[in-house]
Write a protein that holds these residues in place. Structure first.
Motif, mmCIF file in Angstrom:
data_model
loop_
_atom_site.group_PDB
_atom_site.id
_atom_site.type_symbol
_atom_site.label_atom_id
_atom_site.label_comp_id
_atom_site.label_asym_id
_atom_site.label_seq_id
_atom_site.Cartn_x
_atom_site.Cartn_y
_atom_site.Cartn_z
ATOM 1 N N GLY A 59 0.780 -1.236 0.000
ATOM 2 C CA GLY A 59 0.000 0.000 0.000
ATOM 3 C C GLY A 59 0.805 1.277 0.000
ATOM 4 N N LEU A 60 2.111 1.225 0.289
ATOM 5 C CA LEU A 60 2.919 2.440 0.395
ATOM 6 C C LEU A 60 3.011 3.165 -0.945
ATOM 7 N N PHE A 61 3.452 2.470 -1.992
ATOM 8 C CA PHE A 61 3.658 3.100 -3.292
ATOM 9 C C PHE A 61 2.334 3.565 -3.897
ATOM 10 N N ALA A 62 1.307 2.709 -3.822
ATOM 11 C CA ALA A 62 0.006 3.056 -4.418
ATOM 12 C C ALA A 62 -0.616 4.261 -3.715
ATOM 13 N N ASN A 63 -0.528 4.330 -2.399
ATOM 14 C CA ASN A 63 -1.071 5.471 -1.664
ATOM 15 C C ASN A 63 -0.335 6.760 -2.010
ATOM 16 N N TYR A 64 0.980 6.666 -2.199
ATOM 17 C CA TYR A 64 1.756 7.854 -2.546
ATOM 18 C C TYR A 64 1.383 8.357 -3.942
ATOM 19 N N VAL A 65 1.246 7.430 -4.895
ATOM 20 C CA VAL A 65 0.842 7.813 -6.249
ATOM 21 C C VAL A 65 -0.539 8.463 -6.224
ATOM 22 N N ALA A 66 -1.473 7.886 -5.455
ATOM 23 C CA ALA A 66 -2.826 8.427 -5.373
ATOM 24 C C ALA A 66 -2.827 9.836 -4.778
ATOM 25 N N SER A 67 -2.002 10.070 -3.756
ATOM 26 C CA SER A 67 -1.976 11.391 -3.111
ATOM 27 C C SER A 67 -1.330 12.442 -4.002
ATOM 28 N N VAL A 68 -0.264 12.075 -4.730
ATOM 29 C CA VAL A 68 0.431 13.047 -5.575
ATOM 30 C C VAL A 68 -0.396 13.389 -6.810
ATOM 31 N N GLU A 69 -0.962 12.379 -7.456
ATOM 32 C CA GLU A 69 -1.723 12.604 -8.683
ATOM 33 C C GLU A 69 -3.203 12.867 -8.424
ATOM 34 N N LYS A 70 -3.593 12.898 -7.110
ATOM 35 C CA LYS A 70 -4.965 13.222 -6.731
ATOM 36 C C LYS A 70 -5.991 12.328 -7.459
ATOM 37 N N CYS A 71 -5.762 11.051 -7.355
ATOM 38 C CA CYS A 71 -6.680 10.076 -7.950
ATOM 39 C C CYS A 71 -7.039 9.041 -6.888
ATOM 40 N N SER A 72 -7.941 8.128 -7.198
ATOM 41 C CA SER A 72 -8.340 7.094 -6.252
ATOM 42 C C SER A 72 -7.260 6.025 -6.130
ATOM 43 N N TYR A 73 -7.371 5.236 -5.072
ATOM 44 C CA TYR A 73 -6.395 4.170 -4.842
ATOM 45 C C TYR A 73 -6.442 3.135 -5.971
ATOM 46 N N GLU A 74 -7.645 2.797 -6.441
ATOM 47 C CA GLU A 74 -7.785 1.818 -7.525
ATOM 48 C C GLU A 74 -7.151 2.331 -8.814
ATOM 49 N N THR A 75 -7.314 3.639 -9.106
ATOM 50 C CA THR A 75 -6.690 4.208 -10.301
ATOM 51 C C THR A 75 -5.170 4.165 -10.201
ATOM 52 N N ALA A 76 -4.654 4.432 -9.002
ATOM 53 C CA ALA A 76 -3.202 4.371 -8.802
ATOM 54 C C ALA A 76 -2.677 2.952 -9.031
ATOM 55 N N LEU A 77 -3.400 1.944 -8.539
ATOM 56 C CA LEU A 77 -2.982 0.562 -8.765
ATOM 57 C C LEU A 77 -2.970 0.225 -10.249
ATOM 58 N N GLN A 78 -3.958 0.717 -10.996
ATOM 59 C CA GLN A 78 -4.012 0.454 -12.431
ATOM 60 C C GLN A 78 -2.817 1.093 -13.143
ATOM 61 N N LYS A 79 -2.426 2.286 -12.734
ATOM 62 C CA LYS A 79 -1.256 2.933 -13.331
ATOM 63 C C LYS A 79 0.018 2.153 -13.038
ATOM 64 N N ILE A 80 0.117 1.602 -11.839
ATOM 65 C CA ILE A 80 1.302 0.820 -11.489
ATOM 66 C C ILE A 80 1.352 -0.464 -12.304
ATOM 67 N N ARG A 81 0.200 -1.115 -12.511
ATOM 68 C CA ARG A 81 0.173 -2.333 -13.329
ATOM 69 C C ARG A 81 0.609 -2.031 -14.768
ATOM 70 N N SER A 82 0.136 -0.934 -15.323
ATOM 71 C CA SER A 82 0.535 -0.556 -16.683
ATOM 72 C C SER A 82 2.034 -0.260 -16.745
ATOM 73 N N PHE A 83 2.550 0.374 -15.689
ATOM 74 C CA PHE A 83 3.970 0.708 -15.614
ATOM 75 C C PHE A 83 4.841 -0.550 -15.591
ATOM 76 N N THR A 84 4.492 -1.515 -14.738
ATOM 77 C CA THR A 84 5.281 -2.744 -14.649
ATOM 78 C C THR A 84 5.141 -3.596 -15.906
ATOM 79 N N SER A 85 3.974 -3.591 -16.543
ATOM 80 C CA SER A 85 3.793 -4.352 -17.785
ATOM 81 C C SER A 85 4.676 -3.791 -18.894
ATOM 82 N N GLN A 86 4.755 -2.477 -18.982
ATOM 83 C CA GLN A 86 5.603 -1.846 -19.994
ATOM 84 C C GLN A 86 7.075 -2.181 -19.763
ATOM 85 N N ILE A 87 7.510 -2.165 -18.490
ATOM 86 C CA ILE A 87 8.909 -2.493 -18.184
ATOM 87 C C ILE A 87 9.218 -3.935 -18.570
ATOM 88 N N SER A 88 8.324 -4.870 -18.211
ATOM 89 C CA SER A 88 8.562 -6.278 -18.524
ATOM 90 C C SER A 88 8.625 -6.501 -20.031
#
Length: 312
Positions: A59-88
């Motif tokens: 929850g640390l990274f997702a909560n930080y992304v949500a607070s900085v980008e002012k979005c919901s926790y679920e939206t932050a998780l979706q952005k992280i999944r897209s980020f890791t998929s692109q890296i892989s």
């Protein structure tokens, strides 16, 4: 990639930053040291490493992304999944992925993930503004030999006049020391008498106050009844979240269900999005919280997650 900047920000504050589904960045403190081979003075630093085995969302990274980008926790998780998929995907294509101010990722011949940290980056806040510098060695032996050579060449001359002057100075110094000793003894005697007088007066004052307290009478009319409250209190900044509910009634039902199962749940204040979060427990220690989260996900609730936040 903006998310790499968020990771860099968190590494200044935390020793472990987990990227869900990818791995964890770990920092280790290294004290200031000197490189004798290059005469380089290095300030204290935090060395960054990477562990692919730690992928569970805390929850640390997702909560930080949500607070900085002012979005919901679920939206932050979706952005992280897209980020890791692109890296892989880019790693599988043989590309080298660079994380700004952190390091580089690549795959070796065995298709194993390799991480090379950026050596110039220092995540230790105690070393802010400090940099490495080179200082030449101090050649103490050279100056010692020069002084010894001068001492051997310099003549020492004694004259009767100077010797006589030193004798008068010796007697004058003895007289001054004797007078100082007499004055110091008188001062010590005076201080001792003052201390004894102050002690006696203090004892008299204490006795008088104790007698007045013993003779005093306190009368309280219509005493108020004793009020006893038992409120649940969680301490620590690592919280195991059972769920977040839009309706407060649903959150209250969840609290009752967890209490019936033997937990000591707590309902937090509504978030900025109007969600009522219900906690299983809170912990001071991060490792203890991760162990409890794994146990709950395995036996109780697979959707439980950890929130890093201090309860006010």
């Amino acid at each position: 990639m903006q998310l790499t900047t968020y990771i860099s920000d968190l590494l200044y504050r935390y020793e472990c930053v987990i990227i869900p589904g990818f791995g964890a960045f770990l920092t280790r403190y290294k004290s200031a040291h000197i490189d004798n081979s290059t005469n380089t003075f290095n300030p204290p630093s935090k060395i960054v490493s990477f562990n692919k085995q730690l992928q569970a969302n805390d929850g640390l990274f997702a909560n930080y992304v949500a607070s900085v980008e002012k979005c919901s926790y679920e939206t932050a998780l979706q952005k992280i999944r897209s980020f890791t998929s692109q890296i892989s995907r880019e790693l599988s294509e043989g590309k080298t992925i660079s994380f700004k101010n952190i390091g580089e990722f690549s795959l070796n011949e065995e298709q194993s993930l390799q991480f090379e940290p950026l050596q110039q980056q220092n995540f230790s806040t105690s070393a802010f503004g400090l940099s490495s510098f080179v200082s030449p060695k101090i050649t103490r032996e050279f100056y010692k030999e020069t002084v010894e050579a001068l001492e051997e060449k310099a003549p020492i001359i004694f004259t009767p006049e100077r010797k006589a002057a030193k004798s008068y100075l010796k007697y004058a110094a003895i007289a001054v020391i004797a007078m100082s000793a007499i004055g110091l003894g008188s001062l010590k005697l005076y201080e001792s008498q003052v201390q004894k007088f102050n002690l006696a007066e203090r004892q008299k004052a204490n006795s008088l106050i104790e007698n007045q307290i013993q003779e005093a009478t306190f009368v309280i009319e219509n005493p108020l009844p004793v009020l006893s409250l038992q409120l649940p209190k969680h301490t620590g900044m690592y919280h195991i979240v059972a769920g977040a509910y839009r309706e407060e009634d649903n959150a209250d039902k969840k609290v009752e269900q967890l209490r019936d199962k033997g937990f000591s749940p707590l309902k937090m204040e509504p978030t900025r999005y109007g969600l009522h979060q219900v906690l299983y427990a809170s912990f001071e220690d991060r490792l203890e919280a991760l162990n409890k989260l794994s146990e709950i996900k395995r036996t109780e609730n697979a959707d439980a997650w950890m929130l890093v936040q201090e309860i006010q």
